[in-house]
Structures are given as structure tokens and as C-alpha cells.
Design a protein around this motif. Structure first.
Motif, PDB file in Angstrom:
ATOM      1  N   MET A   1       0.809  -1.216   0.000  1.00 54.02           N
ATOM      2  CA  MET A   1       0.000   0.000   0.000  1.00 54.02           C
ATOM      3  C   MET A   1       0.847   1.273   0.000  1.00 54.02           C
ATOM      4  SD  MET A   1      -2.983  -1.075  -0.293  1.00 54.02           S
ATOM      5  CE  MET A   1      -3.753  -2.695  -0.241  1.00 54.02           C
TER       6      MET A   1
ATOM      7  N   ASP B   1      -8.520   3.894  -0.322  1.00 56.15           N
ATOM      8  CA  ASP B   1      -8.325   2.632   0.392  1.00 56.15           C
ATOM      9  C   ASP B   1      -6.867   2.419   0.798  1.00 56.15           C
ATOM     10  OD1 ASP B   1      -9.523   0.305   1.498  1.00 56.15           O
ATOM     11  OD2 ASP B   1      -8.632  -0.891  -0.099  1.00 56.15           O
ATOM     12  N   THR B   2      -5.921   2.911  -0.032  1.00 59.50           N
ATOM     13  CA  THR B   2      -4.519   2.767   0.366  1.00 59.50           C
ATOM     14  C   THR B   2      -4.222   3.588   1.622  1.00 59.50           C
ATOM     15  OG1 THR B   2      -3.867   4.527  -1.190  1.00 59.50           O
ATOM     16  CG2 THR B   2      -3.620   2.248  -1.942  1.00 59.50           C
TER      17      THR B   2
ATOM     18  N   GLN C   1      -5.704   1.462   4.452  1.00 58.43           N
ATOM     19  CA  GLN C   1      -4.876   0.292   4.754  1.00 58.43           C
ATOM     20  C   GLN C   1      -3.572   0.680   5.451  1.00 58.43           C
ATOM     21  OE1 GLN C   1      -5.997  -2.730   4.432  1.00 58.43           O
ATOM     22  NE2 GLN C   1      -7.843  -2.174   3.294  1.00 58.43           N
TER      23      GLN C   1
END
Length: 278
Positions: free
Chosen positions: A49, A78-79, A82
Motif C-alpha cells: 500500500m 483505500d490505500t 490500509q
């Protein structure tokens, strides 16, 4: 032969890592967007990520308005999530929902945005501004997505945050009660704080304790009041005792509450005897 193989394995792994890093640095400096998109997606799928995030950050502005823009913006958000950068994740997921409200990923993005704020909520003893924000986001999601697969998890998180706020309010009221043992001026805010708590959190796990400590604070406050105010305040304390026993007949505080009640009745009896003597 086996010994040679053991030596070759780490060498091969280092070569692969070096090649991957070399490819990453080369693409990172490249002005061409397509290789960055392909490599970012590759890193994303592998769970790298950090590098995926950096590439998505570079290309996201260039994909605005393009077919791949929706995918890039979701992956970028989303990265961040994460990588546990929840401030940026919440912001980017909100941007995604506003930009693509009809997307198949809109509900998931809405939920993950709310979850990002949930992750930012501190322990109960600290300022709860982020908790209030997270609760607001979760409640919006719950109200607008009752059939979502994330509904139960959102409810559980909202309940956890509500309990945290209850704990904060309860501990503040209890602290006033504790200070009131040494300085009776703190008993007035203690009674008010417990009143507010019982009113604001009717289903709280701390309700029984709050009602008992409300009675304790009110009793101590009444007993130590000016004589002209004592009788009325003692009767109000008895009302608090009755409310506790009515709602929690088998309260765990029964023994202590009965001892306090005995002192209150004893004090009140003095006023009754004085009136009868007149």
C-alpha cells in the motif's frame, strides 16, 4: 547441491526485490500515466500500500473525468485506510462518495469513510470531538443504508462510541461526587451531572451506578445545607432513593443506599419533632 540451492534462494529474492525497486523508481519518475496506473494496481493487489499510494497520488488528478477516475479515486482512499492514515482516508472516501454517488462502491466508500473517523476516536478520558464526528458519520450511514452488508458492523461501532461517551459523562459526574467528599460546593454540579446523565443515556450500562451516586450526592448535599434548606433537600434525596429502588429493586448498592437513607431519615425526623413540639 542442496547447499548451493540454499545460497541461490536469498540471492534470487534480492534480485527480484532490486528489480521491483528499480522498476518502481523508473515508473515514478516517468511522465507517462499508464505505466504508473498499471504498477499502482499491481502493488495494490500485492498489498504494497505504501508504493501503491504514492503512485495513485500522482495519477489521481490526471484521471479526473476519465473512465478510470472512479477506480483510481477509490484505490487511493483505500490505500490511505490500509496504511492507517485515517484522516486522509476519511477525507478521500468522502470525496469519492460526492464525486461518484451512483457508483457500485459508493456504499462501501461511505462505510469506510465513517469507519476511518471511528478509528480516530480517542480513549474516553480525552476530548471526544472525533467521537462525535464518527457517531454522526455512522448514524448517517445507518439511516441511509439499512440493507447494506456493513449495517451490523456500523451499528456495533456506533454502540461502542455511544458507550464511550456514556463512560466519559459518567466519570465526570463521579469525579464531582468524589470531590464533594472534601468540598461540598462540588455536590451541586455532581447532582446536576448525574441528572443529565440519567436523562441523556436512558439505556446506559452505568445507569444503576449513576442513580445511586446521584442519591449519595443529593443526600450529602442536603445534610450539609443551610438549616432552612435542609428539609426540602432531604425529601428530594429520599425521592432519589425511591427512584433507584423502583428501577433496580435488587440494586447492588442496596446496603450502602439503606445506610445513607437511615442518615437522611434521622436528619428529617429532627424537623418533624421540631414541628410537633411547636
Amino acid at each position: 547441491m542442496l547447499f548451493k540451492m540454499r545460497l541461490l534462494v536469498p540471492i534470487l529474492l534480492l534480485a527480484i526485490m532490486f528489480q521491483s525497486c528499480s522498476e518502481y523508481q523508473k515508473v515514478l519518475k516517468n511522465e507517462d500515466v499508464k505505466p504508473k496506473y498499471d504498477l499502482a494496481q499491481k502493488f495494490y493487489e500485492k498489498g504494497d500500500m505504501k508504493r501503491a499510494n504514492r503512485l495513485f497520488e500522482q495519477i489521481a488528478p490526471k484521471y479526473v473525468g476519465k473512465p478510470q477516475g472512479e477506480r483510481v479515486m477509490f484505490f487511493l482512499a483505500d490505500t490511505y485506510f490500509q496504511r492507517k492514515d485515517y484522516n486522509m482516508a476519511g477525507y478521500q472516501f468522502e470525496r469519492f462518495v460526492k464525486s461518484y454517488p451512483k457508483s457500485d462502491k459508493a456504499a462501501e466508500a461511505f462505510f469506510l469513510g465513517a469507519k476511518s473517523y471511528f478509528k480516530l476516536s480517542p480513549v474516553y478520558s480525552l476530548d471526544q470531538t472525533d467521537t462525535d464526528k464518527a457517531l454522526s458519520k455512522l448514524q448517517l450511514f445507518i439511516n441511509s443504508h439499512p440493507d447494506s452488508e456493513y449495517f451490523d458492523e456500523a451499528n456495533a461501532m456506533a454502540k461502542e462510541l455511544t458507550t464511550k461517551k456514556e463512560h466519559k459523562a459518567y466519570e465526570i459526574a463521579k469525579q464531582f461526587n468524589k470531590l464533594g467528599q472534601f468540598d461540598y460546593t462540588f455536590l451541586t454540579p455532581a447532582v446536576a451531572a448525574f441528572d443529565n446523565f440519567v436523562s441523556d443515556f436512558p439505556g446506559s450500562i452505568y445507569r444503576e451506578d449513576a442513580m445511586f451516586y446521584r442519591f449519595e450526592s443529593a443526600s450529602r448535599f442536603a445534610i450539609n445545607s443551610f438549616e432552612r434548606l435542609q428539609e426540602e433537600r432531604l425529601k428530594e434525596a429520599i425521592d432519589d432513593y425511591n427512584a433507584l429502588k423502583k428501577q433496580f429493586p435488587n440494586t447492588k448498592h442496596a446496603d450502602e443506599a439503606d445506610k445513607i437513607l437511615e442518615k437522611v431519615n434521622s436528619q428529617l425526623q429532627g424537623f418533624t419533632q421540631e414541628k410537633e413540639a411547636k
